[in-house]
Design a protein around this motif. Structure first.
Motif, PDB file in Angstrom:
ATOM      1  N   ASP A 169      22.326 -29.128  44.829  1.00  0.00           N
ATOM      2  CA  ASP A 169      21.316 -29.634  43.898  1.00  0.00           C
ATOM      3  C   ASP A 169      21.126 -31.119  44.122  1.00  0.00           C
ATOM      4  N   THR A 183      16.330 -31.122  43.060  1.00  0.00           N
ATOM      5  CA  THR A 183      16.092 -30.587  41.714  1.00  0.00           C
ATOM      6  C   THR A 183      15.873 -31.703  40.693  1.00  0.00           C
ATOM      7  N   ARG A 197      13.919 -31.609  37.007  1.00  0.00           N
ATOM      8  CA  ARG A 197      13.854 -30.223  36.551  1.00  0.00           C
ATOM      9  C   ARG A 197      14.490 -30.109  35.179  1.00  0.00           C
ATOM     10  N   ARG A 251       6.682 -27.274  35.844  1.00  0.00           N
ATOM     11  CA  ARG A 251       7.675 -27.726  36.818  1.00  0.00           C
ATOM     12  C   ARG A 251       7.316 -29.139  37.232  1.00  0.00           C
ATOM     13  N   THR A 273      10.617 -26.829  41.709  1.00  0.00           N
ATOM     14  CA  THR A 273      11.047 -28.153  42.162  1.00  0.00           C
ATOM     15  C   THR A 273       9.835 -28.981  42.583  1.00  0.00           C
TER      16      THR A 273
END
Length: 299
Positions: A71, A106, A109, A121, A158
């Motif tokens: 991540d 990420t 997020r 998103r 993402t």
């Protein structure tokens, strides 16, 4: 050209939603990975996070580690801070002989909101792309110097999700930023996996092979469902079991000289899609189609 076949443990257990496959042992995952025919596996939350434990465990089952998801937060951190955060993971991958890290950014997020509509998103502003590309390239160059290259994963939910965003990312980054090409995420985002590969096949360093069921994909997009709800409904399946043109895709990879891993990665509800059954189907389909494309498949 020679390719090797691996599978992601998400066939058995889901890192984002551990209730899927809850109670499935690590022994079951690894033994069934081998039974299905695969020689490699990506990381799972159930795996030991140090090479002294994980290496002998994989060797026991005749498997090797292909890579592991990270991540990333390079949009929100400077290179030094991101490198310090990822170094333990990179060390594990290097110790076990992995050529690339699965790097998904990420940043921004919404944490814990797995069932948010796909329209909700994060996105990059037009004025952010150039600086982002420069910083990401710097991180990727540091990774390459360490000995484990970047395989950037375009992914639903993402800042790099759509085919157009992949195009833009490739335009603002240097060659150290390799592309993890994922057929399923391209299709789910509304893209064209074949056309995307045509444009960027020379940047592909790692491949996630998932297929999709078109009726469920169309429903998810039309109703703005969440990614996770679509997964639970069965939007993904193993290569050769959906509508994505895998024979053409594998032919393009072969002709471009791709010689890495083909990773079967089709997250489904294991209560509905029996893991070993689908693992075997994914393996047999991938072997057949890879051979037809001209590849040699390493045992």
């Amino acid at each position: 050209m020679t390719v090797r076949l691996a599978i992601n443990p998400i066939t058995w257990v889901n890192d984002d939603l551990p209730s899927l496959g809850a109670g499935t042992s690590l022994d079951t995952i690894l033994s069934e990975t081998k039974q299905a025919g695969f020689s490699g596996t990506e990381m799972s939350f159930q795996f030991p996070k140090n090479s002294a434990e994980l290496g002998p465990l994989l060797k026991k089952y005749g498997l090797v580690l292909t890579s592991g998801w990270y991540d990333g937060r390079i949009l929100e951190r400077n290179i030094d801070a991101e490198w310090a955060a990822i170094l333990p993971h990179m060390t594990l991958l290097k110790d076990l002989g992995c050529a690339h890290v699965v790097y998904a950014d990420t940043s921004r997020r919404a944490e814990g909101d797995l069932f948010a509509p796909i329209s909700r998103r994060p996105r990059l502003g037009d004025d952010e792309w150039a600086g982002y590309g420069k910083r990401l390239t710097g991180l990727a160059e540091r990774m390459a110097g360490f000995g484990v290259g970047m395989a950037f994963h375009h992914h639903m939910g993402t800042i790099v999700e759509t085919d157009a965003e992949v195009d833009r990312l490739m335009a603002v980054t240097g060659p150290a930023v390799g592309l993890l090409y994922d057929t399923g995420h391209s299709a789910f985002s509304g893209g064209d996996p074949v056309a995307l590969l045509q444009r960027h096949v020379k940047r592909v360093v790692h491949v996630h092979c998932k297929d999709a069921r078109k009726d469920l994909l169309d429903k998810a997009r039309a109703k703005d469902e969440s990614f996770m709800q679509a997964v639970l409904d069965g939007v993904f399946t193993v290569p050769g079991d959906g509508f994505i043109d895998y024979p053409r895709i594998l032919g393009m990879l072969h002709d471009a000289g791709y010689a890495g891993w083909l990773v079967c990665e089709a997250e489904q509800d294991p209560g509905k899609a029996h893991p070993l059954t689908y693992a075997r189907l994914g393996f047999s389909n991938l072997v057949r189609m890879a051979l037809q494309a001209g590849f040699t498949v390493s045992p």
